[in-house]
Design an enzyme around this catalytic site. Structure first.
Site, short mmCIF file in Angstrom:
data_model
loop_
_atom_site.label_atom_id
_atom_site.label_comp_id
_atom_site.label_asym_id
_atom_site.label_seq_id
_atom_site.Cartn_x
_atom_site.Cartn_y
_atom_site.Cartn_z
N ASP A 5 0.66 -1.41 0.30
CA ASP A 5 0.03 0.46 0.05
C ASP A 5 0.77 0.97 0.50
O ASP A 5 1.81 0.99 0.20
CB ASP A 5 -1.02 -0.13 1.19
CG ASP A 5 -1.91 0.84 1.21
OD1 ASP A 5 -2.84 1.40 0.06
OD2 ASP A 5 -2.37 2.15 1.51
N SER A 6 0.61 2.07 -0.59
CA SER A 6 0.88 3.45 -0.60
C SER A 6 1.38 4.15 1.08
O SER A 6 2.38 5.09 1.58
CB SER A 6 0.39 4.62 -0.60
OG SER A 6 -1.25 5.25 0.05
N GLY A 38 -2.35 9.78 -4.12
CA GLY A 38 -3.67 9.51 -5.12
C GLY A 38 -3.62 11.01 -5.08
O GLY A 38 -4.43 11.18 -6.64
N CYS A 68 -3.11 -0.94 -2.22
CA CYS A 68 -3.67 0.26 -2.85
C CYS A 68 -4.62 0.11 -4.19
O CYS A 68 -4.63 -0.28 -5.32
CB CYS A 68 -2.41 0.87 -3.00
SG CYS A 68 -2.70 2.73 -2.73
N GLU A 153 -4.69 10.84 7.96
CA GLU A 153 -3.01 11.18 8.04
C GLU A 153 -2.62 12.06 9.34
O GLU A 153 -1.68 11.41 10.17
CB GLU A 153 -2.32 11.37 6.78
CG GLU A 153 -2.54 9.97 5.91
CD GLU A 153 -1.17 9.01 5.73
OE1 GLU A 153 -0.21 9.74 6.31
OE2 GLU A 153 -1.29 7.25 5.78
N CYS A 187 -11.01 3.13 -0.92
CA CYS A 187 -9.55 4.06 -0.48
C CYS A 187 -8.94 3.37 0.37
O CYS A 187 -9.78 2.69 1.56
CB CYS A 187 -9.65 4.92 -0.87
SG CYS A 187 -8.48 6.05 -0.14
N HIS A 189 -7.93 3.36 3.19
CA HIS A 189 -7.34 5.04 4.63
C HIS A 189 -9.39 5.11 4.90
O HIS A 189 -9.33 5.35 6.26
CB HIS A 189 -7.02 6.17 4.14
CG HIS A 189 -5.78 6.27 4.53
ND1 HIS A 189 -5.23 5.31 3.23
CD2 HIS A 189 -5.15 6.82 4.53
CE1 HIS A 189 -3.49 5.80 3.32
NE2 HIS A 189 -3.88 6.87 4.52
N1 DGL Z 1 -3.93 3.51 -0.27
C1 DGL Z 1 -4.52 4.62 -1.03
C2 DGL Z 1 -5.94 3.52 -2.12
O1 DGL Z 1 -6.10 3.02 -1.35
C3 DGL Z 1 -4.15 5.79 -0.75
C4 DGL Z 1 -4.13 6.60 0.14
C5 DGL Z 1 -2.84 7.93 -1.13
O2 DGL Z 1 -3.63 8.69 -1.98
O3 DGL Z 1 -2.03 7.48 -0.76
O4 DGL Z 1 -6.36 4.62 -3.41
#
Ligand code: DGL
Length: 233
Positions: A5-6, A38, A68, A153, A187, A189
């Site tokens: 994931d990011s 994103g 992600c 975040e 997403c 998050h």
């Molecule tokens: N993990 C990213 C997603 O599921 C969102 C977070 C980001 O913008 O890095 O799209």
């Protein structure tokens, strides 16, 4: 099995995968140093994601899940079609959009669904294209929620600021298509905002959180692919 994931958000997916399949060895990689993804371009998301997958392969992963949504939307196809055959055709990279899309027709009664995601995921149109390909009778509306990841975040997900941005995007997408009966949290998050989202959601709308469905889909995938012999003995 590698989970990418990011940042931290993918832990919402990893949690469900590990609960469904405890008999595997996992490595979780979150690119906190370079998140968020994103708002980044296709080229950058692809480059970062490719580096992450290579890292996980070098650690011995046979299968990598792009938890992600932004990476699944912008990088998965190129990695599967261009990079994987050169690296090692026996390894696999899977994303989270396909297992989500597959369930939409079953979950939505009105056949009108809304996708909440990052700007990257929504502008890529990946959800809409995939759903239309599989279920041409369905109507898909996307809503980019660029403030939701920074709220999570920055630990502001329970603040009045969060109220404002959560309500704003829910009102906007439901005004764009009042027949929506299913909203996808597209997403990693967003499950962390779920209580707030529920508080502002009109009755009768299903919130679709990906984790357990991605886990179920992965369980099924591994059952159908016994050649991927990666279970711990
Ligand atoms: N993990 C990213 C997603 O599921 C969102 C977070 C980001 O913008 O890095 O799209």
């Amino acid at each position: 099995i590698g989970i990418f994931d990011s940042g931290y958000g993918g832990l919402t997916i990893f949690d469900k995968i590990r609960a469904a399949m405890p008999g595997y060895d996992y490595i979780y990689l979150g690119d906190n140093a370079r998140s968020p993804y994103g708002t980044r371009s296709f080229e950058v998301v692809y480059r970062f994601t490719k580096q992450a997958v290579e890292t996980l392969f070098n650690e011995g992963c046979q299968l990598v899940i792009l938890a992600c949504n932004t990476a699944s939307a912008k990088a998965l196809r190129t990695i599967q079609q261009r990079d994987l055959p050169q690296w090692d055709p026996a390894r696999r990279v899977l994303g989270v959009i396909r297992p989500t899309v597959e369930l939409m027709d079953k979950i939505s009664k009105s056949k009108h669904v809304g996708i909440l995601g990052t700007t990257g995921t929504i502008t890529s149109d990946s959800y809409s294209l995939e759903i239309k390909k599989m279920f041409p009778h369905m109507t898909v509306t996307g809503e980019a929620c660029p403030m939701w990841v920074p709220l999570v975040e920055n630990n502001e997900f329970d603040s009045p600021g969060a109220d404002y941005f959560v309500r704003k995007h829910l009102e906007h997408i439901l005004a764009a298509d009042p027949e929506i009966d299913t909203l996808v949290l597209g997403c990693t998050h967003y499950p962390l905002l779920i209580e707030k989202i529920k508080a502002f959601l009109p009755e009768g709308i299903t919130l679709f959180s990906q984790g357990e469905y991605v886990a179920a889909s992965l369980t099924d995938y591994l059952r159908r692919h016994p050649e991927m012999d990666i279970r711990l003995t």
